[in-house]
Design a protein around this motif. Structure first.
Motif, PDB file in Angstrom:
ATOM      1  N   ARG A   4      -2.057 -46.544  14.792  1.00 57.38           N
ATOM      2  CA  ARG A   4      -3.279 -47.219  14.396  1.00 57.38           C
ATOM      3  C   ARG A   4      -4.237 -46.779  15.650  1.00 57.38           C
ATOM      4  N   GLU A   5      -3.672 -46.824  16.956  1.00 58.57           N
ATOM      5  CA  GLU A   5      -4.677 -46.746  18.073  1.00 58.57           C
ATOM      6  C   GLU A   5      -5.004 -45.043  18.107  1.00 58.57           C
ATOM      7  N   GLY A   6      -4.147 -44.127  17.609  1.00 57.37           N
ATOM      8  CA  GLY A   6      -4.383 -42.757  17.678  1.00 57.37           C
ATOM      9  C   GLY A   6      -5.540 -42.293  16.682  1.00 57.37           C
ATOM     10  N   ALA A   7      -5.452 -43.247  15.537  1.00 57.80           N
ATOM     11  CA  ALA A   7      -6.474 -42.925  14.373  1.00 57.80           C
ATOM     12  C   ALA A   7      -7.730 -43.478  14.910  1.00 57.80           C
ATOM     13  N   ARG A   8      -7.692 -44.415  15.574  1.00 59.55           N
ATOM     14  CA  ARG A   8      -9.015 -44.935  15.975  1.00 59.55           C
ATOM     15  C   ARG A   8      -9.826 -43.875  17.047  1.00 59.55           C
ATOM     16  N   GLU A   9      -8.778 -43.225  17.844  1.00 56.37           N
ATOM     17  CA  GLU A   9      -9.373 -42.234  18.830  1.00 56.37           C
ATOM     18  C   GLU A   9      -9.906 -40.985  18.019  1.00 56.37           C
ATOM     19  N   LEU A  10      -8.957 -40.534  16.948  1.00 60.94           N
ATOM     20  CA  LEU A  10      -9.274 -39.560  16.007  1.00 60.94           C
ATOM     21  C   LEU A  10     -10.759 -39.710  15.273  1.00 60.94           C
ATOM     22  N   LEU A  11     -10.852 -40.837  14.606  1.00 57.08           N
ATOM     23  CA  LEU A  11     -11.838 -40.942  13.852  1.00 57.08           C
ATOM     24  C   LEU A  11     -13.094 -41.716  14.178  1.00 57.08           C
ATOM     25  N   SER A  12     -14.194 -41.501  13.820  1.00 57.62           N
ATOM     26  CA  SER A  12     -15.490 -41.921  14.257  1.00 57.62           C
ATOM     27  C   SER A  12     -15.603 -43.270  13.332  1.00 57.62           C
ATOM     28  N   ILE A  13     -15.195 -43.218  12.281  1.00 57.62           N
ATOM     29  CA  ILE A  13     -15.175 -44.437  11.111  1.00 57.62           C
ATOM     30  C   ILE A  13     -14.355 -45.558  11.293  1.00 57.62           C
ATOM     31  N   PRO A  14     -14.463 -46.488  10.766  1.00 53.95           N
ATOM     32  CA  PRO A  14     -13.751 -47.765  11.012  1.00 53.95           C
ATOM     33  C   PRO A  14     -12.270 -47.589  10.296  1.00 53.95           C
ATOM     34  N   VAL A  15     -11.352 -47.714  11.321  1.00 49.35           N
ATOM     35  CA  VAL A  15      -9.742 -47.822  10.972  1.00 49.35           C
ATOM     36  C   VAL A  15      -9.266 -49.252  10.884  1.00 49.35           C
ATOM     37  N   VAL A  16      -9.033 -49.651   9.696  1.00 48.78           N
ATOM     38  CA  VAL A  16      -8.616 -50.991   9.393  1.00 48.78           C
ATOM     39  C   VAL A  16      -6.873 -50.988   9.226  1.00 48.78           C
ATOM     40  N   ASP A  17      -6.173 -51.657  10.011  1.00 52.73           N
ATOM     41  CA  ASP A  17      -4.697 -51.588   9.948  1.00 52.73           C
ATOM     42  C   ASP A  17      -4.459 -52.934   9.106  1.00 52.73           C
ATOM     43  N   ILE A  18      -3.383 -52.808   8.078  1.00 56.35           N
ATOM     44  CA  ILE A  18      -3.007 -53.680   7.038  1.00 56.35           C
ATOM     45  C   ILE A  18      -2.224 -54.870   8.110  1.00 56.35           C
ATOM     46  N   THR A  19      -1.639 -54.666   9.042  1.00 56.77           N
ATOM     47  CA  THR A  19      -1.076 -55.609   9.839  1.00 56.77           C
ATOM     48  C   THR A  19      -2.151 -56.528  10.679  1.00 56.77           C
ATOM     49  N   GLU A  20      -2.858 -55.814  11.119  1.00 53.23           N
ATOM     50  CA  GLU A  20      -4.078 -56.747  11.853  1.00 53.23           C
ATOM     51  C   GLU A  20      -4.965 -57.621  10.896  1.00 53.23           C
ATOM     52  N   ALA A  21      -5.041 -56.979   9.805  1.00 53.83           N
ATOM     53  CA  ALA A  21      -5.987 -57.485   8.642  1.00 53.83           C
ATOM     54  C   ALA A  21      -5.461 -58.534   8.094  1.00 53.83           C
ATOM     55  N   ALA A  22      -4.056 -58.650   7.794  1.00 52.35           N
ATOM     56  CA  ALA A  22      -3.487 -59.802   7.245  1.00 52.35           C
ATOM     57  C   ALA A  22      -3.397 -60.916   8.174  1.00 52.35           C
ATOM     58  N   ALA A  23      -2.768 -60.693   9.489  1.00 56.32           N
ATOM     59  CA  ALA A  23      -2.813 -61.581  10.283  1.00 56.32           C
ATOM     60  C   ALA A  23      -4.172 -62.530  10.668  1.00 56.32           C
ATOM     61  N   GLN A  24      -5.267 -61.569  10.532  1.00 54.63           N
ATOM     62  CA  GLN A  24      -6.515 -62.134  10.938  1.00 54.63           C
ATOM     63  C   GLN A  24      -7.046 -62.957   9.760  1.00 54.63           C
ATOM     64  N   PHE A  25      -6.698 -62.634   8.578  1.00 60.75           N
ATOM     65  CA  PHE A  25      -7.162 -63.573   7.351  1.00 60.75           C
ATOM     66  C   PHE A  25      -6.180 -64.840   7.268  1.00 60.75           C
TER      67      PHE A  25
END
Length: 247
Positions: A82-103
């Motif tokens: 997850r963190e590596g993808a956020r470094e690699l990309l300039s677009i939003p990266v949304v992880d299902i683990t975080e998203a589900a817990a936040q909901f």
């Protein structure tokens, strides 16, 4: 038009197709959803060893993203990368683990996670801790199902998830999270059986990704998620070295 790539962490073509199908049913009209998987790696990710392999395989595949993509959903619950993808990309990266817990935390003071095998529980705990979401997690319970078992016998899977969900509720959870992308589409049946809200991570992540794109919000790149430093990485990325760039 919003263009989202839902990135399965394993190489199971049938699971990738099902995750993509479900993600499209959750998306807003006009959102384009493509389901991707790594070009190499295990056909199911179960434990730390598989997780680190899939993280590299996912990051390798993400080098191929076309400029038309507005956001990426990481469809591997508790998986690394997850963190590596956020470094690699300039677009939003949304992880299902975080998203589900936040909901889930918008629906109840404490939530629980229902996942596949017991060996995944510590890994999910680590991911939620890194994301700052563990304090309101009452329990992480395993249905003791292999990831691919979710496809072969969905009804037996729901029964096993029901038992795990009941244990999480008994431990204090008032909402539940499905702890595997392969559980996509099972939330309604489990909610009806248990009488509590059940959040599907794929649905939650697609919804957040669409909202971030609509609000023109992107990942901060000034420190933690700054682009990877330019340096020689022999043989990496593999997909570019091979010249294979088909979506």
């Amino acid at each position: 038009m919003t263009h989202i790539v839902v990135m399965n962490c394993n190489t199971s073509e049938s699971m990738t197709a099902e995750i993509g199908r479900y993600a499209r049913t959750c998306a807003r009209p006009g959102t384009v959803v493509d389901a991707w998987q790594p070009r190499w790696g295990p056909d199911s990710a179960e434990g730390y060893y598989d997780s680190f392999i899939t993280a590299a395989a996912v990051l390798d595949r993400l080098h191929e993203l076309p400029s038309s993509v507005d956001a990426v959903v990481m469809a591997g619950f508790g998986e690394h990368g997850r963190e590596g993808a956020r470094e690699l990309l300039s677009i939003p990266v949304v992880d299902i683990t975080e998203a589900a817990a936040q909901f889930a935390m918008l629906l109840a003071p404490h939530y629980g996670v229902v996942t596949t095998l017991g060996r995944a529980c510590a890994q999910i705990h680590d991911s939620l801790t890194t994301a700052g979401l563990i304090s309101r997690c009452a329990a992480i319970e395993a249905a003791e199902l292999g990831v691919l078992d979710l496809e072969t016998d969905p009804e037996a899977a729901v029964d096993a998830m029901h038992s795990a969900g009941r244990r999480a509720i008994d431990a204090g959870a008032e909402a539940l999270v499905l702890g595997c992308a392969g559980m996509a589409g099972m939330s309604d049946r489990l909610s009806a059986k248990l009488g509590v809200p059940v959040v599907d991570g794929v649905a939650a992540a697609v919804s957040i990704a669409e909202s971030l794109v609509a609000l023109s919000l992107t990942t901060s790149k000034i420190r933690t998620y700054a682009a990877p430093l330019p340096k020689r990485r022999s043989g990496w990325p593999i997909s570019k070295e091979s010249g294979d760039t088909d979506v």
